[in-house]
Design an enzyme around this catalytic site. Sequence first.
Site, PDB file in Angstrom:
ATOM      1  N   LYS A  11       0.809  -1.222   0.000  1.00 55.81           N
ATOM      2  CA  LYS A  11       0.000   0.000   0.000  1.00 55.81           C
ATOM      3  C   LYS A  11       0.848   1.281   0.000  1.00 55.81           C
ATOM      4  CE  LYS A  11      -3.998  -2.007   2.362  1.00 55.81           C
ATOM      5  NZ  LYS A  11      -4.875  -1.856   3.549  1.00 55.81           N
ATOM      6  N   TYR A  51     -12.301  -1.690  -4.324  1.00 55.28           N
ATOM      7  CA  TYR A  51     -12.831  -1.878  -2.976  1.00 55.28           C
ATOM      8  C   TYR A  51     -14.351  -1.732  -2.912  1.00 55.28           C
ATOM      9  CZ  TYR A  51      -8.180  -2.037  -0.899  1.00 55.28           C
ATOM     10  OH  TYR A  51      -6.902  -2.409  -0.538  1.00 55.28           O
ATOM     11  N   PHE A  59     -15.645   3.647   6.365  1.00 55.81           N
ATOM     12  CA  PHE A  59     -14.257   3.965   6.028  1.00 55.81           C
ATOM     13  C   PHE A  59     -13.975   3.965   4.522  1.00 55.81           C
ATOM     14  CE2 PHE A  59     -14.427  -0.643   6.850  1.00 55.81           C
ATOM     15  CZ  PHE A  59     -13.902  -1.138   5.655  1.00 55.81           C
ATOM     16  N   ARG A  87      -1.617 -14.223   4.587  1.00 56.68           N
ATOM     17  CA  ARG A  87      -2.301 -13.556   5.691  1.00 56.68           C
ATOM     18  C   ARG A  87      -1.507 -13.696   6.995  1.00 56.68           C
ATOM     19  NH1 ARG A  87      -6.690 -11.355   4.141  1.00 56.68           N
ATOM     20  NH2 ARG A  87      -7.768 -11.260   6.123  1.00 56.68           N
ATOM     21  N   THR A  93      -4.843  -6.966  11.031  1.00 56.56           N
ATOM     22  CA  THR A  93      -5.130  -5.659  10.427  1.00 56.56           C
ATOM     23  C   THR A  93      -4.678  -4.519  11.337  1.00 56.56           C
ATOM     24  OG1 THR A  93      -7.013  -6.597   9.252  1.00 56.56           O
ATOM     25  CG2 THR A  93      -6.955  -4.204   9.471  1.00 56.56           C
ATOM     26  N   ARG A 104       2.795  -6.143   9.259  1.00 54.35           N
ATOM     27  CA  ARG A 104       2.065  -5.052   9.921  1.00 54.35           C
ATOM     28  C   ARG A 104       2.665  -4.697  11.267  1.00 54.35           C
ATOM     29  NH1 ARG A 104      -3.636  -7.295   7.694  1.00 54.35           N
ATOM     30  NH2 ARG A 104      -3.731  -6.017   5.809  1.00 54.35           N
ATOM     31  N   HIS A 117      -2.243  -5.419   1.670  1.00 52.86           N
ATOM     32  CA  HIS A 117      -3.565  -6.023   1.492  1.00 52.86           C
ATOM     33  C   HIS A 117      -3.334  -7.424   0.969  1.00 52.86           C
ATOM     34  CE1 HIS A 117      -7.607  -6.744  -0.224  1.00 52.86           C
ATOM     35  NE2 HIS A 117      -6.932  -7.289  -1.218  1.00 52.86           N
ATOM     36  N   GLU A 128      -9.512 -10.454  -7.607  1.00 53.69           N
ATOM     37  CA  GLU A 128      -8.515  -9.403  -7.403  1.00 53.69           C
ATOM     38  C   GLU A 128      -7.354  -9.537  -8.389  1.00 53.69           C
ATOM     39  OE1 GLU A 128      -9.406  -8.374  -2.731  1.00 53.69           O
ATOM     40  OE2 GLU A 128      -7.722  -9.689  -3.171  1.00 53.69           O
TER      41      GLU A 128
END
Length: 140
Positions: A11, A51, A59, A87, A93, A104, A117, A128
């Site tokens: 991102k 998205y 959001f 993941r 998240t 993260r 993501h 995707e």
Amino acid sequence: MALQRTFSIIKPDATKRNLTGKIVAKFEEAGLRVVASKRIHLSKAQAGEFYAVHAERPFYDELCEFMASAPIVAQVLEGEDAIAKNREVMGATNPADAAPGTIRAEFAESVGENSVHGSDAPETAAVEIAYFFSGLELVG
């Protein structure tokens, strides 16, 4: 376990801080292989289309603005149980809840600017991947 492909985005918060190589290294160290990759700058409309599943969430507008704020790196990762592995490597998240050593935990700035993501299911991954890549670009 089966060989699987999943979709990943590095991102804007991470690309702005020049973390692309460090993040890709984490995926590779976990046994995932990059079979397609491109650095692009999404428009707000493109981010909104990608998205769209979140369009009714509070959001959504902020997410689209953020995703259009700087370049992203879209990529397809391949490996054994790639969706779950991706993941796991990304971490929770909320970076405060992410396990040590995850992307993260190490790089995310907040829940919203969480550096990566990843697809959450095979069906999601297929949609995707197709949004960003043609079959000719998948060079596993």
